[in-house]
Scaffold this motif. Structure first.
Motif, PDB file in Angstrom:
ATOM      1  N   SER A 203       0.867  -1.088  -0.078  1.00  0.00           N
ATOM      2  CA  SER A 203      -0.022  -0.056  -0.115  1.00  0.00           C
ATOM      3  C   SER A 203       0.778   1.253   0.060  1.00  0.00           C
ATOM      4  N   GLY A 204       2.114   1.192  -0.872  1.00  0.00           N
ATOM      5  CA  GLY A 204       2.748   2.464  -0.866  1.00  0.00           C
ATOM      6  C   GLY A 204       3.305   3.129   0.393  1.00  0.00           C
ATOM      7  N   GLY A 205       3.720   4.381   0.550  1.00  0.00           N
ATOM      8  CA  GLY A 205       4.273   5.016   1.405  1.00  0.00           C
ATOM      9  C   GLY A 205       3.941   4.797   2.977  1.00  0.00           C
ATOM     10  N   LYS A 206       2.454   4.440   3.157  1.00  0.00           N
ATOM     11  CA  LYS A 206       2.125   4.240   4.484  1.00  0.00           C
ATOM     12  C   LYS A 206       2.766   3.217   5.247  1.00  0.00           C
ATOM     13  N   LEU A 210      11.540   3.996   7.673  1.00  0.00           N
ATOM     14  CA  LEU A 210      12.729   4.230   7.177  1.00  0.00           C
ATOM     15  C   LEU A 210      13.914   4.777   8.496  1.00  0.00           C
ATOM     16  N   ALA A 211      15.192   4.248   8.476  1.00  0.00           N
ATOM     17  CA  ALA A 211      16.086   4.683   9.471  1.00  0.00           C
ATOM     18  C   ALA A 211      17.465   5.115   8.704  1.00  0.00           C
ATOM     19  N   SER A 223       9.942  10.190  10.136  1.00  0.00           N
ATOM     20  CA  SER A 223       8.494  10.302  10.442  1.00  0.00           C
ATOM     21  C   SER A 223       7.687   9.997   9.303  1.00  0.00           C
ATOM     22  N   ALA A 224       6.474   9.601   9.529  1.00  0.00           N
ATOM     23  CA  ALA A 224       5.544   9.078   8.536  1.00  0.00           C
ATOM     24  C   ALA A 224       5.348  10.099   7.609  1.00  0.00           C
ATOM     25  N   ARG A 225       5.255  11.723   7.953  1.00  0.00           N
ATOM     26  CA  ARG A 225       5.191  12.731   7.014  1.00  0.00           C
ATOM     27  C   ARG A 225       6.526  12.641   6.197  1.00  0.00           C
ATOM     28  N   ILE A 227       8.663  10.393   5.046  1.00  0.00           N
ATOM     29  CA  ILE A 227       8.414   9.288   4.013  1.00  0.00           C
ATOM     30  C   ILE A 227       7.353   9.718   3.072  1.00  0.00           C
ATOM     31  N   GLU A 228       6.428  10.121   3.485  1.00  0.00           N
ATOM     32  CA  GLU A 228       5.238  10.725   2.548  1.00  0.00           C
ATOM     33  C   GLU A 228       5.858  11.632   1.469  1.00  0.00           C
ATOM     34  N   LEU A 229       6.547  12.589   1.858  1.00  0.00           N
ATOM     35  CA  LEU A 229       7.366  13.639   0.988  1.00  0.00           C
ATOM     36  C   LEU A 229       8.349  12.869  -0.066  1.00  0.00           C
ATOM     37  N   GLN A 230       9.083  12.056   0.618  1.00  0.00           N
ATOM     38  CA  GLN A 230       9.897  11.338  -0.295  1.00  0.00           C
ATOM     39  C   GLN A 230       9.081  10.359  -1.389  1.00  0.00           C
ATOM     40  N   VAL A 231       7.925   9.988  -0.888  1.00  0.00           N
ATOM     41  CA  VAL A 231       7.376   9.147  -1.848  1.00  0.00           C
ATOM     42  C   VAL A 231       6.534   9.895  -2.944  1.00  0.00           C
ATOM     43  N   THR A 232       6.240  11.159  -2.407  1.00  0.00           N
ATOM     44  CA  THR A 232       5.641  12.179  -3.582  1.00  0.00           C
ATOM     45  C   THR A 232       6.743  12.486  -4.423  1.00  0.00           C
ATOM     46  N   GLU A 233       7.870  12.810  -4.005  1.00  0.00           N
ATOM     47  CA  GLU A 233       9.028  13.312  -4.812  1.00  0.00           C
ATOM     48  C   GLU A 233       9.195  12.191  -5.902  1.00  0.00           C
ATOM     49  N   ILE A 234       9.235  10.795  -5.513  1.00  0.00           N
ATOM     50  CA  ILE A 234       9.844   9.775  -6.144  1.00  0.00           C
ATOM     51  C   ILE A 234       8.583   9.586  -7.383  1.00  0.00           C
TER      52      ILE A 234
END
Lengths: 250, 267
Positions: A203-206, A210-211, A223-225, A227-234
């Motif tokens: 289900s994606g970034g959720k 990551l460490a 944090s979850a946010r 990671i979401e930012l990274q996923v959006t960029e990708i």
């Protein structure tokens, strides 16, 4: 065939297999995926988070654990076995520091964990640990390290590796995309880890945790946010790459 | 031990010991009591066909009541999830009957009130396209079977690390003329249980049948395993029945989240 030689851990089969150890490796494949990447100035650990039950406290379900300030590990396989190994490793890190007055090297603690696992493949009445571990960190000399151990007690250094379910798919992705340019840049290394996980995570970034450890800095959990930012960029980069490709063909 | 055509293993009587009566009796060690217990168990075993909504038994065989040209059987939770999401969401499927069975290996002793969790099979019939089920049974019927097996049961001379599970293998009867959607199951692999029984039956009665066997490393309900069945959607037998694939994927995801059993053993 296999059934007569797979009950006792201390019995070899006629063709040289230790079946209990091989079955332990199957147990590792039941755990969710973990990926480790060694960059030039950074080491990254990414894991697929298991979905947590509604009433369960999320903080207690962690796949990435710090062994010391400069070393951390991610595991795949039996949760309880991992807890025992991590506790022993943590105690060993502190004991070493008190005795020798230096923090452990990544290779030392990996060797300790691997030796512990091997002991359990050679005594009767005990079964092997059903976990594989990815151990990352920086040594005092500033060199980044990534090691992987498996239930048989072997350990190897890797530039990038994956363990757990769908590890093979992730490893193939890493083989194709791990380049010196990518790992020279910290954020590219982080993106590579996330992209590798997105290949297999449902289900994606959720569902990604990551460490990272940077040279002379402590472990940082994303944090979850973030990671979401990274996923959006990708995803944006992927779209742009596809647009370019379609422009080239037309 | 010998295998009948229907995949069941029966103990063949020993041909060597018929002359010596005494030895036979000693060897058998079966008392009259054992025989009586076995007879009672055999009487208790039953397979019941009935309609779930009305709870009335079906008197007539299902195939006679609803003759069909395509018979699709899914065995195992992944195969059932695939059929439910991809095939049964297009068109209206009506439940026509349900089979429940009891034998001495069932864990409950109460045979009149079997809970839905007990071994049973539900039969569905496509309401909107009765022409699919036109001709009489057996003559023009084609059977498709779907099931899963653990990849450790797959025997091959290649290295295990080169296998990309999950993967599909097919096994078909002689009368099945269509090319299957994946490679055939190689020797020395064999098929067990219900799929073997159905395939044997179809081979004997010359019914075209194909079994799609998915080798996977996750036996519980899993998205990747269910999606491994997707190549079958392009086969002739299922082509007319599948309409909306993206919607099916959503239905599948919902099915998975509702059925997920929380297990904390493996992380």
């Amino acid at each position: 065939m296999a059934s007569r030689y797979d009950r006792a851990i201390t019995v070899f089969s006629p063709d040289g297999h230790l079946f209990q150890v091989e079955y332990a490796q199957e147990a590792v494949k039941k755990g969710s995926t973990a990926v480790g990447i060694r960059g030039t100035d950074i080491v990254v650990l990414g894991v697929e988070k298991k979905s947590v039950a509604k009433l369960q406290d999320e903080r207690t379900v962690r796949k990435i654990c710090a062994l010391d300030d400069h070393v951390c590990m991610a595991f795949a396989g039996l949760t309880a076995d991992a807890r025992v190994v991590i506790n022993r490793a943590r105690v060993e890190c502190q004991s070493y520091k008190l005795t020798v007055e230096d923090p452990v090297t990544v290779e030392y603690i990996t060797r300790f964990i691997a030796t512990l696992k091997q002991k359990y493949t050679q005594s009767n009445g005990r079964r092997p640990f059903g976990i594989s571990a990815l151990i990352v960190g920086f040594d005092d000399d500033g060199i980044p390290r990534l090691y992987q151990t498996d239930p048989s007690g072997t350990y190897h250094a890797w530039k990038a590796n994956a363990i757990g379910r769908s590890a093979k798919t992730v490893r193939e992705f890493l083989e194709k995309n791990y380049t010196d340019d990518v790992i020279a840049n910290d954020s590219e290394a982080i993106k590579l880890a996330i992209r590798a996980l997105l290949e297999v995570v449902q289900s994606g970034g959720k569902n990604i945790e990551l460490a990272i450890i940077r040279r002379n800095q402590p472990l940082k959990m994303f944090s979850a946010r973030e990671i979401e930012l990274q996923v959006t960029e990708i995803e944006k980069e992927k779209e742009e790459a596809e647009k370019k490709k379609s422009k080239k063909t037309t | 031990m010998a295998a009948t055509f229907f995949g069941e293993v029966v103990k063949a009587p020993c041909r060597a010991g018929t002359e010596d009566q005494e030895e036979e009796e000693e060897g058998r060690r079966e008392t009259a009591e054992d025989r009586e217990v076995r007879r009672q168990l055999a009487r208790k075993r039953e397979v019941r066909l009935f309609r779930r909504q009305t709870k009335t038994s079906l008197e007539v065989s299902l195939l006679e009541k609803y003759p069909c040209s395509k018979f699709i059987i899914a065995i195992g939770n992944n195969a059932v999830a695939f059929l439910s999401s991809f095939v049964m969401n297009s068109g209206v499927w009506e439940e026509v009957g349900c089979a429940k069975l009891w034998n001495e290996w069932c864990r409950t002793t109460d045979k009149t009130h079997l809970s839905p969790a007990e071994a049973f099979c539900v039969f569905y019939h496509l309401k909107s396209s009765p022409s699919v089920f036109g001709s009489c049974a057996r003559k023009n019927m084609q059977v498709t079977l779907l099931t899963c097996r653990h990849v450790t049961d797959y025997k091959t001379s290649e290295s295990i690390s080169s296998l990309h599970s999950p993967f599909l293998k097919a096994l078909k009867t002689q009368n099945f003329k269509e090319p299957p959607c994946c490679s055939l199951l190689e020797q020395p692999n064999i098929v067990h249980d219900l799929p073997a029984a159905v395939l044997s039956y179809c081979q004997v009665w010359k019914i075209p049948a194909v079994l799609y066997l998915c080798f996977t490393d996750v036996m519980k309900l899993d998205l990747i395993t269910v999606e491994a069945f997707k190549p079958i959607l392009s086969s002739r037998s299922l082509k007319g029945l599948v309409k909306n694939i993206p919607q099916s994927t959503d239905i599948l995801k919902k099915l998975l989240t509702t059925n997920e059993i929380q297990s904390n053993i493996y992380t």
